[in-house]
Design an enzyme around this catalytic site. Sequence first.
Site, PDB file in Angstrom:
ATOM      1  N   ASN A  43       0.846  -1.186   0.000  1.00 38.55           N
ATOM      2  CA  ASN A  43       0.000   0.000   0.000  1.00 38.55           C
ATOM      3  C   ASN A  43       0.887   1.244   0.000  1.00 38.55           C
ATOM      4  O   ASN A  43       2.120   1.138  -0.004  1.00 38.55           O
ATOM      5  CB  ASN A  43      -0.963  -0.009   1.192  1.00 38.55           C
ATOM      6  CG  ASN A  43      -0.227  -0.135   2.513  1.00 38.55           C
ATOM      7  OD1 ASN A  43       0.522   0.752   2.907  1.00 38.55           O
ATOM      8  ND2 ASN A  43      -0.428  -1.263   3.209  1.00 38.55           N
ATOM      9  N   LYS A  80      10.474 -16.475  -9.427  1.00 38.28           N
ATOM     10  CA  LYS A  80       9.836 -15.314 -10.037  1.00 38.28           C
ATOM     11  C   LYS A  80       8.837 -15.773 -11.100  1.00 38.28           C
ATOM     12  O   LYS A  80       9.152 -16.592 -11.975  1.00 38.28           O
ATOM     13  CB  LYS A  80      10.889 -14.417 -10.682  1.00 38.28           C
ATOM     14  CG  LYS A  80      10.303 -13.208 -11.400  1.00 38.28           C
ATOM     15  CD  LYS A  80      11.381 -12.375 -12.079  1.00 38.28           C
ATOM     16  CE  LYS A  80      10.761 -11.247 -12.888  1.00 38.28           C
ATOM     17  NZ  LYS A  80      11.777 -10.448 -13.601  1.00 38.28           N
ATOM     18  N   PHE A  91      -6.119   3.335  14.099  1.00 35.53           N
ATOM     19  CA  PHE A  91      -6.251   4.249  12.967  1.00 35.53           C
ATOM     20  C   PHE A  91      -7.199   3.624  11.944  1.00 35.53           C
ATOM     21  O   PHE A  91      -7.265   2.395  11.813  1.00 35.53           O
ATOM     22  CB  PHE A  91      -4.903   4.503  12.296  1.00 35.53           C
ATOM     23  CG  PHE A  91      -4.127   5.649  12.878  1.00 35.53           C
ATOM     24  CD1 PHE A  91      -3.932   6.814  12.161  1.00 35.53           C
ATOM     25  CD2 PHE A  91      -3.592   5.558  14.149  1.00 35.53           C
ATOM     26  CE1 PHE A  91      -3.221   7.871  12.690  1.00 35.53           C
ATOM     27  CE2 PHE A  91      -2.874   6.608  14.693  1.00 35.53           C
ATOM     28  CZ  PHE A  91      -2.685   7.772  13.957  1.00 35.53           C
TER      29      PHE A  91
END
Length: 427
Positions: free
Chosen positions: A229, A308, A342
């Site tokens: 984020n 990957k 929060f």
Amino acid sequence: MSDKPQIGVLSAPRRKVTVGVTGGIAAYKALDLVRALQKERLDPHVVLTKSAEKFVTPLTFAAITGHKVITSLWAKPGLAAEALDSTLDSAIEHIAEAQTTELLIVAPATANTLAKFARGVANDFLSTLYLATKAPVLLAPAMNVNMWEHPATQANVRLLEERGATIIAPGSGYLACGMTGSGRLAETPCLVHAVLKALNQRDDLAGETILITAGGTREAIDPVRFLGNRSSGKMGYALARAGYERGARVILISAPTALAAPAGCEVVPVTSASEMHAAVMQYLPRATAVIGAAAVSDFRPLTAATEKLRRSGPLTLELEPTEDILAEVGRRRARGTLLIAFAAETDSENAIANGREKLLRKGADAIVVNDVSLPGLGFDSESNAATLLTQEGVTGLLPMSKGALAGHILDEVIRLRAAASAQLSAV
């Protein structure tokens, strides 16, 4: 609990700080300092020595601060009655400045200025102001390395420290004179940190151990990619700095950020939500208050690839919920341990309702709701605005620096602690 929430709005007070600028090449850096102090919701006023005017102009500082820049003890000479009145005002201006400022910082402070301050010489506005003020004094030396290391300068520095001034040590590096060594003006963030610490020299959080989470967690997709984020960690780090400066022991559990570790805090680095969960549970027994400022991922890939992933058309990720850290803190915290959560919201119309629902679900004492969709506020910015929700009421916190907002949130810790103590006394 009252039947109806009490609603209020708070804005950060603009506290007056006087910035003294003396005649060294580093004088231009004072412009950056003034700007940085304004970002912290402070109100800088500037005093220039005559030598400083050779490097920077009063007009520049006046344009930035919106205040008159003082350069002399005396008004310009004139014969009119208005000129006489101006001269009389100017003659006592150093007393007014000394009595109204909350802090004096001199940056840069030359060897000559340090010598004058140490010996009580008062032959210009700044040196007279220094003698007249009872406010905290911060001195940030900047000069040639040989001048800085000279026994006379070092003796003056020791004398000034003995008399209560705080010396912000110069850094080392390449100097304007071409030499290398100590004598560089301390970097602006260091100066601002010293100012904020001096202004908040109170130990109202002494005895508290505050566990703070910060930053945005990362959930691995493969060895090189992750779900994350936009959290920068700035709010949590501001809380950590402010808590330490007010006397608390601070444990900062931090997801990856680009920020320097706050001085005096115990920093525990983590990456994922599960790592943050484990760290919070480990340190929770030591905490008297928990502030969950981190942006913790709500979901993670059910499995992460060991190699990957190659580009080969559409990719489907199966996600699972992460641990609800604050809800578990709400259940497991010891009696008397405070919890402030929060809530980052983008739905402005329902932000308060969503925040109150989260307050109850987490079992928190308070929750800080901030609308991260507002431009210039929230994620990865220097400023924030929020609404503080408790069981008793709603308090709006107008846009301010994250450092100033941290102060309001820690004030709430003090208020909650006092309310809890009063409730125990009444039993």
